[in-house]
Enzyme design. Structure first.
Site, PDB file in Angstrom:
ATOM      1  N   SER A  42     -13.337   1.610   9.768  1.00  0.00           N
ATOM      2  CA  SER A  42     -12.816   1.796   8.423  1.00  0.00           C
ATOM      3  C   SER A  42     -13.296   0.871   7.462  1.00  0.00           C
ATOM      4  CB  SER A  42     -11.429   1.239   8.682  1.00  0.00           C
ATOM      5  OG  SER A  42     -10.663   1.133   7.531  1.00  0.00           O
ATOM      6  N   ALA A  43     -13.251   1.400   6.128  1.00  0.00           N
ATOM      7  CA  ALA A  43     -13.678   0.704   4.810  1.00  0.00           C
ATOM      8  C   ALA A  43     -12.852  -0.748   4.637  1.00  0.00           C
ATOM      9  CB  ALA A  43     -13.782   1.589   3.739  1.00  0.00           C
ATOM     10  N   ASP A  44     -11.805  -0.742   5.354  1.00  0.00           N
ATOM     11  CA  ASP A  44     -10.774  -1.599   5.332  1.00  0.00           C
ATOM     12  C   ASP A  44     -11.682  -2.947   5.424  1.00  0.00           C
ATOM     13  OD1 ASP A  44      -8.817   0.074   4.564  1.00  0.00           O
ATOM     14  OD2 ASP A  44      -7.791  -0.429   6.300  1.00  0.00           O
TER      15      ASP A  44
ATOM     16  N   VAL B   4      -5.289   0.092   2.856  1.00  0.00           N
ATOM     17  CA  VAL B   4      -5.619  -1.278   2.609  1.00  0.00           C
ATOM     18  C   VAL B   4      -6.695  -1.429   1.541  1.00  0.00           C
ATOM     19  CG1 VAL B   4      -6.298  -3.482   3.977  1.00  0.00           C
ATOM     20  CG2 VAL B   4      -4.552  -1.504   4.808  1.00  0.00           C
TER      21      VAL B   4
ATOM     22  N   LYS C 249      -4.041  -1.632  15.142  1.00  0.00           N
ATOM     23  CA  LYS C 249      -3.314  -0.799  15.954  1.00  0.00           C
ATOM     24  C   LYS C 249      -4.153  -0.796  17.416  1.00  0.00           C
ATOM     25  CE  LYS C 249      -2.180   1.170  12.450  1.00  0.00           C
ATOM     26  NZ  LYS C 249      -2.856   2.214  11.942  1.00  0.00           N
TER      27      LYS C 249
ATOM     28  N   ASP D  44     -17.228   5.732  13.335  1.00  0.00           N
ATOM     29  CA  ASP D  44     -15.955   5.632  12.549  1.00  0.00           C
ATOM     30  C   ASP D  44     -15.478   4.404  12.504  1.00  0.00           C
ATOM     31  OD1 ASP D  44     -13.507   5.859  11.294  1.00  0.00           O
ATOM     32  OD2 ASP D  44     -12.887   7.450  12.729  1.00  0.00           O
TER      33      ASP D  44
ATOM     34  N   GLU E 257       0.738  -1.161   0.053  1.00  0.00           N
ATOM     35  CA  GLU E 257      -0.050   0.121   0.155  1.00  0.00           C
ATOM     36  C   GLU E 257       0.624   1.272   0.073  1.00  0.00           C
ATOM     37  OE1 GLU E 257      -1.635   2.140   3.428  1.00  0.00           O
ATOM     38  OE2 GLU E 257      -1.007   0.183   4.677  1.00  0.00           O
TER      39      GLU E 257
ATOM     40  N   LYS F 266      -5.930  10.580   0.450  1.00  0.00           N
ATOM     41  CA  LYS F 266      -5.938   9.224   1.220  1.00  0.00           C
ATOM     42  C   LYS F 266      -7.131   8.540   0.415  1.00  0.00           C
ATOM     43  CE  LYS F 266      -6.655   7.195   5.800  1.00  0.00           C
ATOM     44  NZ  LYS F 266      -6.809   7.418   7.168  1.00  0.00           N
TER      45      LYS F 266
HETATM   46  N1  PSU Z   1      -1.493   1.167   9.483  1.00  0.00           N
HETATM   47  C1  PSU Z   1      -0.342   1.729   9.638  1.00  0.00           C
HETATM   48  N2  PSU Z   1      -0.240   2.870   8.791  1.00  0.00           N
HETATM   49  C2  PSU Z   1      -0.979   3.413   8.004  1.00  0.00           C
HETATM   50  C3  PSU Z   1      -2.217   2.678   8.016  1.00  0.00           C
HETATM   51  C4  PSU Z   1      -2.474   1.609   8.835  1.00  0.00           C
HETATM   52  O1  PSU Z   1       0.478   1.404  10.388  1.00  0.00           O
HETATM   53  O2  PSU Z   1      -0.734   4.520   7.674  1.00  0.00           O
HETATM   54  C5  PSU Z   1      -3.370   3.005   6.994  1.00  0.00           C
HETATM   55  C6  PSU Z   1      -3.753   2.359   6.165  1.00  0.00           C
HETATM   56  O3  PSU Z   1      -3.592   2.609   4.837  1.00  0.00           O
HETATM   57  C7  PSU Z   1      -5.105   1.771   6.411  1.00  0.00           C
HETATM   58  C8  PSU Z   1      -5.810   3.173   6.821  1.00  0.00           C
HETATM   59  O4  PSU Z   1      -5.838   1.404   5.508  1.00  0.00           O
HETATM   60  O5  PSU Z   1      -4.410   4.010   7.593  1.00  0.00           O
HETATM   61  C9  PSU Z   1      -6.823   3.170   7.566  1.00  0.00           C
HETATM   62  O6  PSU Z   1      -7.328   4.635   7.464  1.00  0.00           O
HETATM   63  P1  PSU Z   1      -8.737   4.905   8.372  1.00  0.00           P
HETATM   64  O7  PSU Z   1      -8.664   4.337   9.701  1.00  0.00           O
HETATM   65  O8  PSU Z   1      -9.140   6.175   7.941  1.00  0.00           O
HETATM   66  O9  PSU Z   1      -9.677   3.782   7.439  1.00  0.00           O
HETATM   67 MN    MN Z   2     -12.254   6.288   9.656  1.00  0.00          MN
END
Ligand code: PSU
Ligand code: MN
Length: 306
Positions: free
Chosen positions: A142-144, A108, A161, A140, A25, A88
């Site tokens: 994530s779409a992941d 992701v 995390k 909130d 990614e 992003k």
């Molecule tokens: N994990 C990391 N560093 C990052 C991310 C995840 O250690 O930068 C990024 C990944 O690209 C993941 C995104 O898909 O954060 C998730 O963002 P959000 O919580 O806004 O969906």
């Molecule tokens: Mn988010």
């Protein structure tokens, strides 16, 4: 109209000859780590994959194309792009970013989409997005997580995390029918830490088993991918009792500053970097390399089968 993919020559050659390829990614480069460590990490992770006998394909959106594999120049340009100038890109943003010809770093979710369009079945990252703490009011999530439920790519991470609500994240994946597989241990790892105190729903001890499970999922006609949670090495970890107060502090700071939506994860990572005097970044780089090695092994096992 075909999807606008642009392959790096080495990636195209590897795919054409059935050699193993691992997707990577780019949000981790633009929004996950500061320059120049992000560039060093990106190069090291590509080298690690090559040394393990697979071809790396870093995915990003540039000038109207989904790039499947970047040149070193492109990698450097991306690493130097300030956070507020690189989009992003998640599932919702991908078509817009492409149509507008903007530069976008893939999360992701978006990387899985690009990998699948390119015919790549394995992807290595650091941590996935998940259910944020307080999601019961902020919504909130994530779409992941939804991407894992619909796109057939095996994602190797080091867990989610500890800035997230981990139990809610794993529960959501269970609801969505995503296999969450701890690699080589019974507990789910928690990114910087080997242990989260949460038992893994599934455990596997070999890359061959993980590849076989992906094939079986396809044979059953089930959509979606697999999530492999690969624990960071003992030498590189920050144990949970050490990182937890740091995470709490970073979350309190985010709250006090009114940080929301897409800005939350990058803000917390930067704050934890400051609070640990850079140690969180060293761990982060080590765990990505560790995941790249396992992903290359899984890709090699998948390449064995026709
Ligand atoms: N994990 C990391 N560093 C990052 C991310 C995840 O250690 O930068 C990024 C990944 O690209 C993941 C995104 O898909 O954060 C998730 O963002 P959000 O919580 O806004 O969906
Ligand atoms: Mn988010």
């Amino acid at each position: 109209m075909n999807p606008p993919l642009k392959f790096a020559p080495a990636v195209r050659a590897a795919l054409d000859s059935g050699r193993p390829v691992v997707a990577l990614e780019s949000t981790i480069i633009t929004h996950g780590m500061p320059y120049p460590q992000n560039l060093e990490m990106a190069r090291k992770v590509e080298d690690t994959i090559r040394q393990a006998g697979a071809e790396p394909a870093t995915i990003a959106v540039m000038s109207g194309h989904i790039h499947i594999g970047l040149t070193d120049d492109e990698l450097e340009r991306l690493a130097q792009t300030p956070q507020d100038q690189a989009m992003k890109v998640s599932r919702a943003d991908m078509p817009v970013c492409l149509a507008q010809g903007r530069t976008g770093a893939t999360t992701v979710a978006a990387t899985m989409i690009g990998a699948h369009l390119a015919g790549i079945r394995v992807f290595a990252t650091g941590g996935i997005g998940g259910v944020h703490r307080g999601a019961e009011t902020s919504f909130d999530i994530s779409a992941d997580l939804y991407e894992l439920a619909q796109t057939p790519v095996t994602v190797v991470c080091a867990g989610a995390k500890a800035i997230l609500d981990l139990p809610k994240t794993w529960e959501t994946l269970e609801t969505l029918g995503v296999p969450v597989i701890a690699y080589g241990q019974d507990d789910l790892p928690a990114f910087w830490s080997r242990q989260s105190g949460l038992p893994a729903p599934l455990r596997m001890d070999s890359a061959a088993d993980i590849a076989a499970a992906a094939d079986m999922r396809a044979a059953l006609g089930l959509p979606g991918g697999q999530l492999v949670a690969n624990p960071i090495s003992q030498a590189d970890e920050i144990p949970l009792d050490e990182i937890t107060p740091v995470v709490e502090q970073a979350l309190a700071d985010a709250d006090a500053q009114g940080i929301t939506a897409k800005a939350v994860t990058p803000f917390l990572l930067q704050r934890i970097f400051e609070l640990t005097g850079g140690r969180s970044l060293e761990s982060n780089i080590a765990l990505v390399l560790n995941n790249a090695r396992l992903a290359a092994e899984i890709a090699a096992e998948m390449a064995r089968q026709p």
